[in-house]
Design a protein around this motif. Structure first.
Motif, PDB file in Angstrom:
ATOM      1  N   GLY A  55     -32.685  -3.623 -55.224  1.00  0.00           N
ATOM      2  CA  GLY A  55     -33.983  -3.402 -54.627  1.00  0.00           C
ATOM      3  C   GLY A  55     -34.404  -1.943 -54.643  1.00  0.00           C
ATOM      4  N   ILE A  56     -34.642  -1.374 -53.457  1.00  0.00           N
ATOM      5  CA  ILE A  56     -35.108   0.004 -53.302  1.00  0.00           C
ATOM      6  C   ILE A  56     -34.019   0.794 -52.572  1.00  0.00           C
ATOM      7  CG2 ILE A  56     -36.852   1.507 -52.271  1.00  0.00           C
ATOM      8  CD1 ILE A  56     -38.821  -0.855 -52.495  1.00  0.00           C
ATOM      9  N   ARG A  57     -33.665   1.943 -53.133  1.00  0.00           N
ATOM     10  CA  ARG A  57     -32.546   2.762 -52.634  1.00  0.00           C
ATOM     11  C   ARG A  57     -33.099   4.126 -52.234  1.00  0.00           C
ATOM     12  NH1 ARG A  57     -28.195   5.244 -56.175  1.00  0.00           N
ATOM     13  NH2 ARG A  57     -26.247   5.258 -54.997  1.00  0.00           N
ATOM     14  N   ILE A  58     -32.819   4.562 -51.007  1.00  0.00           N
ATOM     15  CA  ILE A  58     -33.514   5.717 -50.440  1.00  0.00           C
ATOM     16  C   ILE A  58     -32.547   6.840 -50.092  1.00  0.00           C
ATOM     17  CG2 ILE A  58     -35.006   6.506 -48.568  1.00  0.00           C
ATOM     18  CD1 ILE A  58     -35.986   3.579 -48.318  1.00  0.00           C
ATOM     19  N   TYR A  83     -43.075  -6.021 -52.423  1.00  0.00           N
ATOM     20  CA  TYR A  83     -42.643  -7.423 -52.341  1.00  0.00           C
ATOM     21  C   TYR A  83     -41.337  -7.544 -53.120  1.00  0.00           C
ATOM     22  CZ  TYR A  83     -42.684 -12.520 -52.628  1.00  0.00           C
ATOM     23  OH  TYR A  83     -42.357 -13.857 -52.530  1.00  0.00           O
ATOM     24  N   ILE A  84     -40.272  -7.976 -52.428  1.00  0.00           N
ATOM     25  CA  ILE A  84     -38.927  -8.030 -53.021  1.00  0.00           C
ATOM     26  C   ILE A  84     -38.401  -9.453 -52.861  1.00  0.00           C
ATOM     27  CG2 ILE A  84     -36.620  -7.018 -53.003  1.00  0.00           C
ATOM     28  CD1 ILE A  84     -37.864  -4.615 -51.478  1.00  0.00           C
ATOM     29  N   GLN A  85     -38.111 -10.117 -53.964  1.00  0.00           N
ATOM     30  CA  GLN A  85     -37.701 -11.523 -53.917  1.00  0.00           C
ATOM     31  C   GLN A  85     -36.472 -11.765 -54.788  1.00  0.00           C
ATOM     32  OE1 GLN A  85     -40.821 -14.543 -54.142  1.00  0.00           O
ATOM     33  NE2 GLN A  85     -39.616 -15.727 -55.599  1.00  0.00           N
ATOM     34  N   GLY A  86     -35.496 -12.481 -54.220  1.00  0.00           N
ATOM     35  CA  GLY A  86     -34.355 -12.940 -54.999  1.00  0.00           C
ATOM     36  C   GLY A  86     -33.407 -11.850 -55.441  1.00  0.00           C
ATOM     37  N   VAL A  87     -33.294 -10.753 -54.669  1.00  0.00           N
ATOM     38  CA  VAL A  87     -32.311  -9.712 -54.973  1.00  0.00           C
ATOM     39  C   VAL A  87     -30.956 -10.176 -54.456  1.00  0.00           C
ATOM     40  CG1 VAL A  87     -31.558  -7.380 -54.359  1.00  0.00           C
ATOM     41  CG2 VAL A  87     -33.920  -7.793 -55.086  1.00  0.00           C
ATOM     42  N   ALA A  88     -29.983 -10.211 -55.343  1.00  0.00           N
ATOM     43  CA  ALA A  88     -28.711 -10.869 -55.034  1.00  0.00           C
ATOM     44  C   ALA A  88     -27.633  -9.932 -54.509  1.00  0.00           C
ATOM     45  CB  ALA A  88     -28.192 -11.588 -56.282  1.00  0.00           C
ATOM     46  N   THR A  89     -27.801  -8.622 -54.647  1.00  0.00           N
ATOM     47  CA  THR A  89     -26.741  -7.695 -54.271  1.00  0.00           C
ATOM     48  C   THR A  89     -26.831  -7.295 -52.800  1.00  0.00           C
ATOM     49  OG1 THR A  89     -28.091  -5.858 -55.054  1.00  0.00           O
ATOM     50  CG2 THR A  89     -26.467  -6.757 -56.586  1.00  0.00           C
ATOM     51  N   CYS A 122     -28.961  -3.406 -52.028  1.00  0.00           N
ATOM     52  CA  CYS A 122     -29.640  -4.544 -51.410  1.00  0.00           C
ATOM     53  C   CYS A 122     -31.151  -4.323 -51.433  1.00  0.00           C
ATOM     54  CB  CYS A 122     -29.126  -4.751 -49.993  1.00  0.00           C
ATOM     55  SG  CYS A 122     -29.719  -3.542 -48.784  1.00  0.00           S
ATOM     56  N   ALA A 123     -31.893  -5.220 -50.803  1.00  0.00           N
ATOM     57  CA  ALA A 123     -33.362  -5.153 -50.874  1.00  0.00           C
ATOM     58  C   ALA A 123     -33.886  -3.756 -50.531  1.00  0.00           C
ATOM     59  CB  ALA A 123     -33.974  -6.212 -49.966  1.00  0.00           C
ATOM     60  N   ILE A 124     -33.475  -3.217 -49.376  1.00  0.00           N
ATOM     61  CA  ILE A 124     -33.826  -1.834 -49.019  1.00  0.00           C
ATOM     62  C   ILE A 124     -32.598  -1.187 -48.394  1.00  0.00           C
ATOM     63  CG2 ILE A 124     -35.286  -0.325 -47.622  1.00  0.00           C
ATOM     64  CD1 ILE A 124     -37.499  -2.379 -47.799  1.00  0.00           C
ATOM     65  N   SER A 125     -32.051  -0.190 -49.081  1.00  0.00           N
ATOM     66  CA  SER A 125     -30.874   0.512 -48.564  1.00  0.00           C
ATOM     67  C   SER A 125     -31.231   1.960 -48.250  1.00  0.00           C
ATOM     68  CB  SER A 125     -29.719   0.462 -49.572  1.00  0.00           C
ATOM     69  OG  SER A 125     -30.054   1.117 -50.775  1.00  0.00           O
ATOM     70  N   ILE A 126     -30.743   2.424 -47.103  1.00  0.00           N
ATOM     71  CA  ILE A 126     -30.989   3.787 -46.612  1.00  0.00           C
ATOM     72  C   ILE A 126     -29.627   4.465 -46.547  1.00  0.00           C
ATOM     73  CG2 ILE A 126     -32.004   5.154 -44.771  1.00  0.00           C
ATOM     74  CD1 ILE A 126     -33.502   2.555 -43.917  1.00  0.00           C
ATOM     75  N   LEU A 127     -29.385   5.404 -47.436  1.00  0.00           N
ATOM     76  CA  LEU A 127     -28.031   5.908 -47.652  1.00  0.00           C
ATOM     77  C   LEU A 127     -27.628   6.990 -46.656  1.00  0.00           C
ATOM     78  CD1 LEU A 127     -28.538   4.329 -50.293  1.00  0.00           C
ATOM     79  CD2 LEU A 127     -27.240   6.112 -51.478  1.00  0.00           C
ATOM     80  N   ASP A 128     -26.330   7.103 -46.444  1.00  0.00           N
ATOM     81  CA  ASP A 128     -25.760   8.262 -45.762  1.00  0.00           C
ATOM     82  C   ASP A 128     -25.836   9.481 -46.677  1.00  0.00           C
ATOM     83  OD1 ASP A 128     -25.106   7.296 -43.259  1.00  0.00           O
ATOM     84  OD2 ASP A 128     -22.988   7.836 -43.415  1.00  0.00           O
ATOM     85  N   GLY A 129     -25.870  10.661 -46.059  1.00  0.00           N
ATOM     86  CA  GLY A 129     -25.914  11.894 -46.828  1.00  0.00           C
ATOM     87  C   GLY A 129     -24.610  12.659 -46.776  1.00  0.00           C
ATOM     88  N   GLY A 176     -31.230  -7.876 -46.273  1.00  0.00           N
ATOM     89  CA  GLY A 176     -32.504  -7.207 -46.088  1.00  0.00           C
ATOM     90  C   GLY A 176     -32.384  -5.696 -46.105  1.00  0.00           C
ATOM     91  N   PHE A 177     -31.667  -5.153 -45.125  1.00  0.00           N
ATOM     92  CA  PHE A 177     -31.542  -3.704 -44.979  1.00  0.00           C
ATOM     93  C   PHE A 177     -30.068  -3.320 -44.835  1.00  0.00           C
ATOM     94  CE2 PHE A 177     -35.617  -4.882 -43.141  1.00  0.00           C
ATOM     95  CZ  PHE A 177     -36.496  -3.942 -43.655  1.00  0.00           C
ATOM     96  N   ASP A 178     -29.702  -2.174 -45.421  1.00  0.00           N
ATOM     97  CA  ASP A 178     -28.411  -1.549 -45.138  1.00  0.00           C
ATOM     98  C   ASP A 178     -28.684  -0.112 -44.723  1.00  0.00           C
ATOM     99  OD1 ASP A 178     -25.841  -0.269 -45.256  1.00  0.00           O
ATOM    100  OD2 ASP A 178     -25.139  -1.956 -46.460  1.00  0.00           O
ATOM    101  N   ILE A 179     -28.389   0.203 -43.469  1.00  0.00           N
ATOM    102  CA  ILE A 179     -28.647   1.540 -42.930  1.00  0.00           C
ATOM    103  C   ILE A 179     -27.327   2.313 -42.878  1.00  0.00           C
ATOM    104  CG2 ILE A 179     -29.475   2.826 -40.928  1.00  0.00           C
ATOM    105  CD1 ILE A 179     -31.295   0.434 -40.321  1.00  0.00           C
TER     106      ILE A 179
END
Length: 509
Positions: free
Chosen positions: A310-313, A324-330, A335-342, A370-373
C-alpha cells in the motif's frame, strides 16, 4: 509545458482537432488507428504524418548536422533505426517549440544501442518506438534529459524490453534532469535489469525546484529484481531530501510493476502524487525521504496478490488523503498504510522520524492489515516512534478472512484519532478511541469498487475540518468519471497503442 497536441498544430496536422491531457482527440479530428498492445508497439497502423516544412532525417548523424531554431520541425523517416545515438539540441520557445517527430507514429523503431539525449529548451520528442534494445556497451540511458534541459517533453512514445543480457548492468530507461520537463502518454514495459525505470534527479540549482511532470503513462510489467534499485519511478535522491522539488506524478497506470519494495519512491520534498492506479504490483507507494508531499486520489488494487503493498510513510508534514486501497495482501511495513519508526539522528540516507502527518479520508477495503504504526521497529536501528500525527475519517472494511485493523508495532506519541469507521467484528487495540465498529453497508459498483449504500454509517459522517480535503462522507470519494477513465486506462499511453486497459480486471472478494 509543451503538450503533445501542440505538435499536430505546429505541423499543420488535424488543424480542427486537439488532444487533451486525457489523450483523446476532440472536435471531429481524425483518430490515430493503433495496433494491438501486446506487440510492444507494432508500427503497422500508426498515423503517417505529413509535413512539407519538416526537415527529414534518416540517421542520428543527420540530426546532429542540423542547426535548429525556434519553430523548426524534424521528421524521422519510418523504419528500423539500429544503433543510433540521437542528440536533439536547440532552443525553442513556448510559442515555437522545436519538434522531433516520427514520420509514422510508432513506426520509427529504435533498436540495438539506440538512445536519445534531449538537450535544450522547449524541445518535444513525439511518436518513437524503442524496442528490444541493449545499452550495456554504451551504458547510456535510453532517454536522457540533460541538466541544461528545460520545458522539454517526451510524448506518445514506447519503450519495451530494452534489456542487457546481464541483469546487473545499471542504466535508466528515462533519466530526467533539468527543470520543468514532462514525460507523458508513453508506454514503458519489461525492464529486467538493475536501476530505476524512470529517475528524476535532484539538484541544488533553483533551490532544488524541478517542477517536472510525469503523467498519463502506462508502466507495464517489471519483474522482481530481487534487490534494491528496482523502482518504477524515483523522485530525487536522499542527498536532496530537504529540497522542495515540486514534481507531479499523476494519472499514470502501474501494472504489475514489481521490481522491489518501492514502486513510486519519493525522495525529495513538496511533491504531488495523485490520481494514479497501482495494479497488482509488489511493493508500495513510498514516501522514503523528504517532507510535505501530498498523496491523494490514488487507487491501489492488489487483487489479493500475495506481495502487493500500500502506502509507506517516512518523514514530516505529509498529507495522505482520499486514496482507495483494495485487496492489499501484505502486512507490516507494506500493509495498506504503514507509518514507520525512525532512526535517532538519522543520516540523509536513513529513516527520519514521522511527524505531523495527516492521514484523512482513505478507504481500506479487503486488505490484510489496515494500519501499522511504528512499522519496522528495530530494523536498520529504527527506534524513534512516530509523533503528532492525525488519523481521521478513514474507512476499513474487513476481508472475508482475517483482517488486522491497526497494529502498534511501536507506541506513538501525541496521535489524534477521530471519525474513523471499521467493520463490525474487527478488533480494536486496547484503549484506542476514534474508531467506531459498525456494519458499513458497502457494495461493489460495476467496476468492483466498494461504495456505501443507503443507510450506511459512512454517509454524512465526516468529522472535523481539514483545509486540504472537504468531504461529507468517511473514506475516499465516490468513484467519479476521472477515476473511471483511470481504471480503464482511457487516455493513458500512446495514441497508437490500444487495449492497455483490457488487463485491468478488478476482482471483488
Amino acid at each position: 509545458m509543451i503538450r503533445s497536441f501542440l505538435v499536430l498544430s505546429l505541423l499543420g496536422i488535424h488543424s480542427s482537432c486537439k488532444k487533451s491531457d486525457k489523450g483523446k482527440e476532440e472536435d471531429g479530428g481524425t483518430v490515430v488507428v493503433p495496433p494491438p498492445v501486446d506487440n510492444g508497439g507494432n508500427d503497422d497502423n500508426g498515423k503517417v504524418i505529413e509535413c512539407k516544412s519538416c526537415k527529414v532525417i534518416s540517421s542520428a548523424a543527420e540530426l546532429s548536422a542540423l542547426t535548429l531554431t525556434a519553430g523548426d520541425s524534424v521528421m524521422m523517416k519510418k523504419g528500423d533505426w539500429n544503433n543510433q545515438r540521437l542528440v536533439f539540441k536547440g532552443t525553442g520557445t513556448a510559442q515555437k517549440p522545436i519538434v522531433l517527430i516520427a514520420e509514422k507514429l510508432g513506426g520509427v523503431i529504435l533498436k540495438g544501442a539506440s538512445s536519445i539525449q534531449i538537450d535544450g529548451k522547449y524541445l518535444e520528442v513525439n511518436g518513437l518506438n524503442f524496442k528490444n534494445g541493449d545499452l550495456s556497451v554504451s551504458k547510456l540511458n535510453i532517454v536522457d534529459f540533460t541538466s541544461s534541459s528545460a520545458n522539454c517533453s517526451l510524448t506518445n512514445t514506447s519503450i519495451v524490453d530494452y534489456n542487457p543480457a546481464d541483469a546487473t548492468v545499471d542504466y535508466r530507461w528515462i533519466s530526467v534532469n533539468g527543470t520543468n520537463n514532462r514525460v507523458d502518454h508513453c508506454y514503458v514495459k519489461g525492464k529486467k535489469h538493475q536501476g530505476a525505470t524512470v529517475v528524476i534527479w535532484g539538484s541544488n540549482a533553483n533551490s532544488g525546484i524541478l517542477s517536472h511532470r510525469i503523467d498519463h503513462n502506462f508502466f507495464g510489467e517489471r519483474i522482481d529484481l530481487g534487490n534494491n534499485g528496482g523502482e518504477t519511478i524515483r523522485v530525487g535522491t536522499s542527498d536532496y531530501y530537504l529540497k522542495e522539488s515540486n514534481v507531479t506524478v499523476e494519472d499514470n497506470v502501474f501494472y504489475k510493476c514489481s521490481g522491489e519494495t518501492e514502486i513510486i519512491s519519493n525522495k525529495m520534498s513538496k511533491n504531488i502524487i495523485r490520481n494514479n492506479l497501482i495494479f497488482e504490483s509488489r511493493g508500495t507507494l513510498c514516501l522514503r525521504h523528504g517532507n510535505g508531499t501530498e498523496v491523494y486520489g490514488n487507487y491501489i488494487i492488489g487483487n489479493n496478490v500475495s506481495t502487493t503493498g500500500g502506502i509507506r510513510i517516512v518523514g514530516e508534514n505529509h498529507l495522505v488523503y482520499n486514496n482507495y486501497i483494495q485487496g492489499v495482501a501484505t502486512t507490516g511495513q507494506t500493509c495498506a498504510i504503514s507509518i514507520l519508526d525512525g532512526v535517532p539522528n538519522s543520516e540523509p540516507s536513513g529513516y527520519f522520524q514521522v511527524k505531523n502527518v495527516k492521514i484523512v479520508g482513505n478507504s481500506i477495503v479487503n486488505c490484510s492489515q489496515g494500519f501499522d504504526i511504528g512499522a519496522g521497529k528495530g530494523g536498520n536501528n529504527r527506534t524513534v516512534p512516530p509523533a503528532d500525527c492525525t488519523i481521521a475519517n478513514n474507512l476499513v472494511q474487513k476481508k472475508s478472512t482475517t483482517t488486522t485493523l491497526l497494529t502498534f508495532t511501536d507506541a506513538p506519541s501525541n496521535f489524534t484519532y477521530a471519525g474513523n469507521l471499521a467493520s463490525a467484528g474487527l478488533s480494536l487495540p486496547v484503549g484506542l478511541t476514534g474508531f467506531t465498529l459498525a456494519d458499513l453497508k458497502l457494495a461493489t459498483n460495476s467496476f468492483n469498487i466498494y461504495e456505501p449504500q443507503t443507510g450506511s454509517p459512512v454517509l454524512n459522517a465526516f468529522q472535523g475540518t481539514f483545509p486540504f480535503f472537504t468531504s461529507a462522507d468517511v473514506g475516499a470519494n465516490k468513484l467519479d468519471d476521472q477515476h473511471k477513465a483511470l481504471l480503464k486506462a482511457q487516455g493513458i499511453g500512446p495514441d497508437w497503442v490500444q487495449g492497455l486497459g483490457d488487463v485491468l480486471i478488478i476482482k471483488a472478494q
